[in-house]
Design a protein around this motif. Structure first.
Motif: not given
Length: 711
Positions: A106-111, A131-142
């Motif tokens: 439910h924390c992931s639903r924010e982003n 695969t590691p290459a398929e991991e997606r950067r989430v804009p603005g997440l920190f």
């Protein structure tokens, strides 16, 4: 300040898991004289103020007494560095030496909406980066990692010395906090490091929390909504539960490689058992356990009911829009907004029911009387017992103002974009008349132009909801209310206003603001001006009283220090805390809730509901995945002290191995905002063994399993 709005954005939060349908608020409890009260239950407890211990003042003697275990400095450092603050609304932790991060679904639903591609719907399908290459950067997440905590009370006291007057002191305190934080951040000479100065014990202590921020966070895996939120509204804040409420991310370093994280929590293969000591390391959002009874009574009588009315009306508007335009609602992820509002409704209803419970409030009242008596027994501070009466007088003044300050909330987050722009237009017009500098005018105009447009149908529903706010706040016979409605329904009045304003479209804001707003005849502007003329003076008076209450509370906090020292933990501040507890079931509904549920229970609920929502399962789970042992523990309960903001916190054994993932509290835990109890209140976690089993079977995430526990 507690004014003007109870709802805290961090607990959208970030409240706990799940979403809740509008539920009737419990009727006011009968007066204590009308019921037979349990004197034993009303007796103040040793831990009524909770067990949210700060890392610079852990209760080591108590841990030894309770668990035969005394954490050393290395243990505390590992716990601190392994834990994370997840954006501005949740908690998380490192669970591998390669930057893998665990938090809630439910924390992931924010982003996650920021990484879904056309045609994708993670609610339906989930997501796994094979695969590691398929991991997606989430804009603005920190994520933020706490590096250190330092006492800066002397520096803050020095900055505030000589300042007089409640509102001046409140301003000076805020400015001093910001200025000291900026100086300490600059002194770190590291763009990834920031320092947050935090007021604890209502200003009796100030601490500087130094964080390292990681801004490259990539999504690795998130289950389907049907697993992360199994049971939906109905099961939210209840137990037994059968949720797989987890998600995985990875932090990358500045070179674009997975972060090497030496401090992380190893995954326990064995899990935990009934009666085991367990520890939560997370960031609880806020509590009010050190407030006076008079402050709690004001919260009970004014802000909480007003906030609940507002939230329910917004849910109704969003649900009506979803029924009328399901495709558009899905595209705008309206369900996520409903999720957040409804979660808050259920949380606030639980708090309100607790504040209306004569036993729980009676327990707080007796505890306050004991504190007051202790002050009176100490001649040097005896006169300060009168602070309770001073605070009560201020709260009485706030109560007289009542819900009128909530009659017109102009935030676009909680209402109409048109009315939010109109409110800023009023500010702009007033500022221009007052001779405000051009940069001030431009800032107001830019804020108005930046407010996003909403679909016309949704905008009409939200304007109508805000008109109902006005009627509730000011009363049916108020002259503004009578003029606004003029015998019409809220829906008709909203439609009429929207047909006579240019503020429905952000693109039309710049030319409108450049003209003469006062003579434009714009219906939204004229309404906002009248409403602000009524509500603004009330808010100003409430702000004055609130500043007075805050300063009196700060003085009382100093007295509490004189009496109790740091034996009581401070109220939650969305900073890192350590909370101890025990895995334990509890009595309920004439039977007993056992401490663990299993996948057997999940499939039983699925079958009993005929596969219908909210106990439906996504396709890959409708039959048990090959290799899944249905006896695997799925969720568990413990006595740890948590609140909104703790979502995503790791549940650890004394070896700092991860045995669970906090995602909720039961309904009995909701009064925990103002008092901690452990007879029935429970924290709810996803069992680490369930996550591991799901990764191995349903999601085929062999590379993640190997990273967590080896082959």
């Amino acid at each position: 300040m507690r004014f003007p709005f109870v709802l805290v954005a961090a607990v959208s939060a970030a409240g706990f898991a799940g979403c809740a349908r509008s539920v009737r608020v419990a009727a006011p409890a009968p007066a204590p004289s009308a019921v037979l009260l349990d004197s034993a239950a009303m007796r103040p407890g040793r831990f009524d103020a909770g067990k949210m211990w700060t890392f610079d003042n852990p209760p080591l003697d108590y841990f030894q007494e309770a668990y035969g275990f005394r954490p050393d400095s290395a243990w505390l450092a590992r716990a601190r560095l392994g834990a994370l603050r997840f954006a501005t609304y949740c908690s998380a932790s490192f669970v591998s030496p390669h930057g893998l991060v665990l938090t809630n679904h439910h924390c992931s639903r924010e982003n996650t909406g920021g990484v879904m591609r056309p045609g994708e719907n993670f609610d339906s399908t989930g997501f796994y980066a094979a695969t590691p290459a398929e991991e997606r950067r989430v804009p603005g997440l920190f994520v933020d990692q706490l590096l250190s905590v330092a006492d800066v009370t002397a520096r803050m006291d020095s900055a505030l010395r000589g300042v007089t007057g409640d509102e001046a002191l409140a301003r000076a305190r805020d400015q001093a906090i910001d200025a000291l934080g900026e100086r300490l951040t600059a002194a770190a000479r590291d763009s990834t490091v920031s320092v947050q100065v935090v007021s604890l014990y209502a200003g009796a202590q100030y601490s500087a929390y130094t964080y390292r921020r990681y801004g490259d966070v990539r999504l690795v895996l998130v289950p389907e909504l049907g697993m992360g939120y199994f049971g939906g509204d109905d099961d939210n804040f209840t137990y037994p539960r059968h949720d797989l409420d987890f998600s995985l991310y990875r932090v990358y370093d500045a070179s674009g490689k997975p972060l090497e994280a030496p401090s992380y929590f190893r995954w326990s293969r064995a899990g935990t058992s009934d009666g085991d000591a367990v520890f939560v390391v997370g960031n609880p959002g806020s509590t009010s356990r050190l407030e006076t009874v008079a402050q709690l009574e004001y919260t009970r009588d004014v802000p909480l009911p007003a906030t609940l009315d507002m939230l329910k009306s917004r849910i109704a508007a969003l649900e009506a829009f979803s029924r009328a335009a399901p495709a558009e609602a899905a595209a705008r992820r309206v369900a996520t907004d409903i999720f957040g509002y409804a979660n808050s409704v259920k949380a606030y209803e639980g708090q309100l029911a607790g504040l209306r419970d004569p036993v729980l409030l009676g327990r707080r009242r007796l505890g306050e009387a004991a504190f007051r008596a202790e002050i009176a027994r100490r001649p040097p501070i005896a006169a300060r017992a009168a602070l309770f009466d001073s605070i009560a007088a201020v709260e009485a003044g706030l109560t007289r103002i009542g819900g009128r300050i909530y009659a017109f909330l102009s935030s676009p987050t909680y209402g109409s974009s048109t009315l939010a722009r109109a409110s800023l237009a009023v500010q702009y017009a007033d500022a221009r008349v007052a001779g405000a500098p051009a940069e001030r005018l431009k800032a107001i105009a830019d804020r108005a132009a930046a407010i996003v447009n909403r679909p016309a149908a949704l905008e009409r529903l939200l304007v109508a909801a805000q008109f109902q706010d006005l009627r509730r706040g000011l009363g049916e016979r108020d002259t503004l209310v009578l003029a606004l409605f003029a015998g019409r329904t809220a829906e008709r009045a909203a439609a009429d206003l929207l047909s006579h304003t240019a503020l429905t479209d952000s693109a039309r804001v710049p030319p409108l603001f450049q003209g003469d707003l006062a003579t434009s005849g714009d219906a939204a502007f004229l309404f906002a001006r009248r409403a602000s003329r009524v509500v603004t003076p009330l808010r100003q008076e409430a702000a004055r009283l609130s500043a007075r209450a805050d300063n009196l509370a700060a003085r009382l906090a100093r007295v509490r220090f004189d009496v109790y020292g740091k034996t009581l933990p401070p109220d939650a501040t969305f900073t890192l805390r350590l909370a101890d507890g025990v895995v334990r079931g509890y009595p309920y509904n004439g039977t007993r809730a056992v401490p663990f549920t299993t996948f057997y229970g999940m499939y039983d609920r699925y079958a009993a509901a005929g596969g219908q929502a909210p106990w439906s399962l996504p396709p890959r789970w409708q039959r048990p995945p090959a290799g899944l042992d249905l006896a695997t523990p799925l969720d568990l309960v413990s006595t740890n002290d948590i609140i909104g903001g703790n979502s995503g916190s790791p549940l650890l054994n004394r070896n700092l191995e991860l045995v669970g993932l906090i995602f909720d509290g039961n309904i009995e835990s909701l009064p925990g905002d103002f008092i901690y109890t452990d007879d029935r209140a429970r924290a709810i976690s996803v069992d680490a063994r369930a996550i591991l089993a799901a990764l191995r079977t349903a999601y085929g995430a062999a590379r993640i399993v190997e990273e967590l526990v080896g082959r």
